[in-house]
Design a protein around this motif. Sequence first.
Motif, PDB file in Angstrom:
ATOM      1  N   SER A  70     -60.766 -32.363   6.094  1.00  0.00           N
ATOM      2  CA  SER A  70     -60.805 -32.888   4.730  1.00  0.00           C
ATOM      3  C   SER A  70     -59.966 -32.036   3.783  1.00  0.00           C
ATOM      4  O   SER A  70     -60.256 -30.857   3.565  1.00  0.00           O
ATOM      5  N   ARG A  71     -58.965 -32.640   3.192  1.00  0.00           N
ATOM      6  CA  ARG A  71     -58.089 -31.902   2.275  1.00  0.00           C
ATOM      7  C   ARG A  71     -58.764 -31.614   0.940  1.00  0.00           C
ATOM      8  O   ARG A  71     -58.289 -30.764   0.189  1.00  0.00           O
ATOM      9  N   ARG A  72     -59.856 -32.302   0.643  1.00  0.00           N
ATOM     10  CA  ARG A  72     -60.534 -32.024  -0.623  1.00  0.00           C
ATOM     11  C   ARG A  72     -61.625 -30.959  -0.478  1.00  0.00           C
ATOM     12  O   ARG A  72     -62.172 -30.500  -1.464  1.00  0.00           O
ATOM     13  N   ALA A  73     -61.907 -30.549   0.755  1.00  0.00           N
ATOM     14  CA  ALA A  73     -62.932 -29.542   0.984  1.00  0.00           C
ATOM     15  C   ALA A  73     -62.399 -28.144   0.697  1.00  0.00           C
ATOM     16  O   ALA A  73     -61.188 -27.911   0.666  1.00  0.00           O
ATOM     17  N   ASP A  74     -63.301 -27.219   0.490  1.00  0.00           N
ATOM     18  CA  ASP A  74     -62.931 -25.812   0.309  1.00  0.00           C
ATOM     19  C   ASP A  74     -62.217 -25.323   1.565  1.00  0.00           C
ATOM     20  O   ASP A  74     -62.697 -25.528   2.685  1.00  0.00           O
ATOM     21  N   GLU A  75     -61.063 -24.661   1.400  1.00  0.00           N
ATOM     22  CA  GLU A  75     -60.254 -24.244   2.542  1.00  0.00           C
ATOM     23  C   GLU A  75     -60.997 -23.254   3.440  1.00  0.00           C
ATOM     24  O   GLU A  75     -60.931 -23.344   4.674  1.00  0.00           O
ATOM     25  N   TYR A 120     -58.939 -30.736  21.118  1.00  0.00           N
ATOM     26  CA  TYR A 120     -58.872 -30.875  19.660  1.00  0.00           C
ATOM     27  C   TYR A 120     -57.920 -29.834  19.065  1.00  0.00           C
ATOM     28  O   TYR A 120     -57.099 -30.151  18.190  1.00  0.00           O
ATOM     29  N   LEU A 121     -58.017 -28.581  19.530  1.00  0.00           N
ATOM     30  CA  LEU A 121     -57.098 -27.551  19.054  1.00  0.00           C
ATOM     31  C   LEU A 121     -55.653 -27.913  19.378  1.00  0.00           C
ATOM     32  O   LEU A 121     -54.746 -27.675  18.579  1.00  0.00           O
ATOM     33  N   ARG A 122     -55.446 -28.524  20.540  1.00  0.00           N
ATOM     34  CA  ARG A 122     -54.098 -28.912  20.931  1.00  0.00           C
ATOM     35  C   ARG A 122     -53.555 -30.004  20.021  1.00  0.00           C
ATOM     36  O   ARG A 122     -52.362 -30.035  19.699  1.00  0.00           O
ATOM     37  N   ASP A 123     -54.436 -30.885  19.569  1.00  0.00           N
ATOM     38  CA  ASP A 123     -54.004 -32.039  18.772  1.00  0.00           C
ATOM     39  C   ASP A 123     -54.034 -31.765  17.271  1.00  0.00           C
ATOM     40  O   ASP A 123     -53.421 -32.503  16.498  1.00  0.00           O
ATOM     41  N   LEU A 124     -54.749 -30.717  16.855  1.00  0.00           N
ATOM     42  CA  LEU A 124     -54.930 -30.483  15.423  1.00  0.00           C
ATOM     43  C   LEU A 124     -53.613 -30.310  14.658  1.00  0.00           C
ATOM     44  O   LEU A 124     -53.487 -30.853  13.541  1.00  0.00           O
ATOM     45  N   PRO A 125     -52.600 -29.610  15.182  1.00  0.00           N
ATOM     46  CA  PRO A 125     -51.351 -29.509  14.427  1.00  0.00           C
ATOM     47  C   PRO A 125     -50.755 -30.872  14.089  1.00  0.00           C
ATOM     48  O   PRO A 125     -50.261 -31.081  12.978  1.00  0.00           O
ATOM     49  N   ARG A 126     -50.796 -31.793  15.032  1.00  0.00           N
ATOM     50  CA  ARG A 126     -50.269 -33.138  14.770  1.00  0.00           C
ATOM     51  C   ARG A 126     -51.060 -33.808  13.655  1.00  0.00           C
ATOM     52  O   ARG A 126     -50.474 -34.423  12.741  1.00  0.00           O
ATOM     53  N   ARG A 127     -52.370 -33.668  13.696  1.00  0.00           N
ATOM     54  CA  ARG A 127     -53.212 -34.301  12.685  1.00  0.00           C
ATOM     55  C   ARG A 127     -52.953 -33.705  11.301  1.00  0.00           C
ATOM     56  O   ARG A 127     -52.915 -34.425  10.291  1.00  0.00           O
ATOM     57  N   LEU A 128     -52.778 -32.385  11.249  1.00  0.00           N
ATOM     58  CA  LEU A 128     -52.482 -31.739   9.971  1.00  0.00           C
ATOM     59  C   LEU A 128     -51.100 -32.126   9.461  1.00  0.00           C
ATOM     60  O   LEU A 128     -50.916 -32.363   8.256  1.00  0.00           O
ATOM     61  N   ASP A 162     -50.889 -28.308   4.409  1.00  0.00           N
ATOM     62  CA  ASP A 162     -50.381 -26.949   4.592  1.00  0.00           C
ATOM     63  C   ASP A 162     -51.428 -25.916   4.185  1.00  0.00           C
ATOM     64  O   ASP A 162     -51.112 -24.821   3.730  1.00  0.00           O
ATOM     65  N   SER A 163     -52.685 -26.252   4.357  1.00  0.00           N
ATOM     66  CA  SER A 163     -53.783 -25.390   3.927  1.00  0.00           C
ATOM     67  C   SER A 163     -53.959 -24.198   4.864  1.00  0.00           C
ATOM     68  O   SER A 163     -53.290 -24.072   5.892  1.00  0.00           O
ATOM     69  N   ALA A 164     -54.920 -23.342   4.496  1.00  0.00           N
ATOM     70  CA  ALA A 164     -55.217 -22.157   5.304  1.00  0.00           C
ATOM     71  C   ALA A 164     -55.859 -22.511   6.636  1.00  0.00           C
ATOM     72  O   ALA A 164     -56.087 -21.612   7.464  1.00  0.00           O
ATOM     73  N   VAL A 165     -56.150 -23.778   6.883  1.00  0.00           N
ATOM     74  CA  VAL A 165     -56.699 -24.183   8.174  1.00  0.00           C
ATOM     75  C   VAL A 165     -55.720 -23.857   9.299  1.00  0.00           C
ATOM     76  O   VAL A 165     -56.124 -23.619  10.435  1.00  0.00           O
ATOM     77  N   TRP A 166     -54.423 -23.840   8.983  1.00  0.00           N
ATOM     78  CA  TRP A 166     -53.435 -23.446   9.986  1.00  0.00           C
ATOM     79  C   TRP A 166     -53.718 -22.034  10.496  1.00  0.00           C
ATOM     80  O   TRP A 166     -53.604 -21.757  11.698  1.00  0.00           O
ATOM     81  N   ALA A 226     -45.529 -23.782  15.139  1.00  0.00           N
ATOM     82  CA  ALA A 226     -46.076 -23.733  13.778  1.00  0.00           C
ATOM     83  C   ALA A 226     -45.396 -22.635  12.968  1.00  0.00           C
ATOM     84  O   ALA A 226     -45.101 -22.807  11.781  1.00  0.00           O
ATOM     85  N   PHE A 227     -45.132 -21.493  13.607  1.00  0.00           N
ATOM     86  CA  PHE A 227     -44.387 -20.425  12.920  1.00  0.00           C
ATOM     87  C   PHE A 227     -42.993 -20.917  12.540  1.00  0.00           C
ATOM     88  O   PHE A 227     -42.524 -20.699  11.421  1.00  0.00           O
ATOM     89  N   ALA A 228     -42.332 -21.581  13.474  1.00  0.00           N
ATOM     90  CA  ALA A 228     -40.961 -22.047  13.230  1.00  0.00           C
ATOM     91  C   ALA A 228     -40.893 -23.038  12.080  1.00  0.00           C
ATOM     92  O   ALA A 228     -39.892 -23.093  11.348  1.00  0.00           O
ATOM     93  N   ARG A 229     -41.952 -23.838  11.901  1.00  0.00           N
ATOM     94  CA  ARG A 229     -41.968 -24.831  10.819  1.00  0.00           C
ATOM     95  C   ARG A 229     -42.524 -24.266   9.518  1.00  0.00           C
ATOM     96  O   ARG A 229     -42.682 -24.997   8.544  1.00  0.00           O
ATOM     97  N   GLY A 230     -42.825 -22.968   9.512  1.00  0.00           N
ATOM     98  CA  GLY A 230     -43.303 -22.340   8.293  1.00  0.00           C
ATOM     99  C   GLY A 230     -44.740 -22.646   7.951  1.00  0.00           C
ATOM    100  O   GLY A 230     -45.155 -22.466   6.802  1.00  0.00           O
ATOM    101  N   ARG A 231     -45.527 -23.082   8.946  1.00  0.00           N
ATOM    102  CA  ARG A 231     -46.927 -23.419   8.680  1.00  0.00           C
ATOM    103  C   ARG A 231     -47.823 -22.191   8.618  1.00  0.00           C
ATOM    104  O   ARG A 231     -48.909 -22.246   8.055  1.00  0.00           O
ATOM    105  N   ILE A 232     -47.373 -21.085   9.227  1.00  0.00           N
ATOM    106  CA  ILE A 232     -48.149 -19.849   9.197  1.00  0.00           C
ATOM    107  C   ILE A 232     -47.473 -18.876   8.242  1.00  0.00           C
ATOM    108  O   ILE A 232     -46.298 -18.536   8.422  1.00  0.00           O
ATOM    109  N   ASP A 233     -48.186 -18.471   7.224  1.00  0.00           N
ATOM    110  CA  ASP A 233     -47.638 -17.525   6.255  1.00  0.00           C
ATOM    111  C   ASP A 233     -47.373 -16.192   6.950  1.00  0.00           C
ATOM    112  O   ASP A 233     -48.293 -15.562   7.477  1.00  0.00           O
ATOM    113  N   GLU A 234     -46.125 -15.749   6.959  1.00  0.00           N
ATOM    114  CA  GLU A 234     -45.782 -14.525   7.666  1.00  0.00           C
ATOM    115  C   GLU A 234     -46.297 -13.274   6.977  1.00  0.00           C
ATOM    116  O   GLU A 234     -46.221 -12.183   7.546  1.00  0.00           O
TER     117      GLU A 234
END
Length: 297
Positions: free
Chosen positions: A117-122, A149-157, A163-167, A189-197
Amino acid sequence: MENILHRLADHGDHLPADAMRQALESWDAVSPVLLQRLSDYVEGRDRSEGAANIAFFTLFMAGERRDRRVFPLACRLALDPEAIESALGDGITDGFARILLSTFDGDRPRLLALIESRRADESARGAALEAYAWLAMTGALPREEFVAYLRDLPRRLEERGDDSAVWISWLNMILDLGLKDLSPLAEGAFARGRIDEVYMDVEEFRDEITRAPTTDAERLERLARNGAHPLEDAIAELSGWHGFSEEYRQSKASGLAAPEDWEPPPEPVRNPLRHVGRNDPCPCGSGKKYKKCCLAA
């Protein structure tokens, strides 16, 4: 009952241990009233400070008592970031995963809905993912479904533009559980900038995954160390919180500035926290892990 409610609602800076003990010892009798107060807070019928305090203690006590009636209320509360912040504060990162997994009623779709849920607290979304990990690793939910689920979660996000902290929570699950097969997804995910370095870069990930757990005992130990384990003793747990300590009361009385009021040092500056590990207690004294406090700020 009225005395218990009063002491929970107006506890000042002291842990209302006696009131909590009375409530826990008479849970069958008092829980309907406490859960109604929690529901009133969650649904917005009473958002007073006293109601928020009652909600806070009720969630932790329900976790100890494994009260499954609380799980849907906790999930709904997380959908309102302002309300859960007012009620739990640091407890979102320090206890919400334990509350969820300790009160889990078997409703996996509700748990997944909270994670996504994007409206939930991160932070609450991350706690829900941690709770799911513990439930899967202990057999309460199918492990294969969790890994899938972990394997599919990036696609769902990605589909939601999320781009929340769920990544970061997702990345931590790969490391905490030693899921080396998911390393290519993490590197993508790192290559696409989804993880804050600032949190972690790809080279650090590659190093950490080589030292990730390899046995179930190690995985559960790491989950527990990071906050995902059953809530056994609410009074003992909260007794260790800085906000209920004599040190906190003295610093508050003396008017010392809180960590959030500290002014940052002038630039340039060497990083004084370079020796602090991601899973170490944060040096600011919040009681949270460094990775979930100042490192993530």
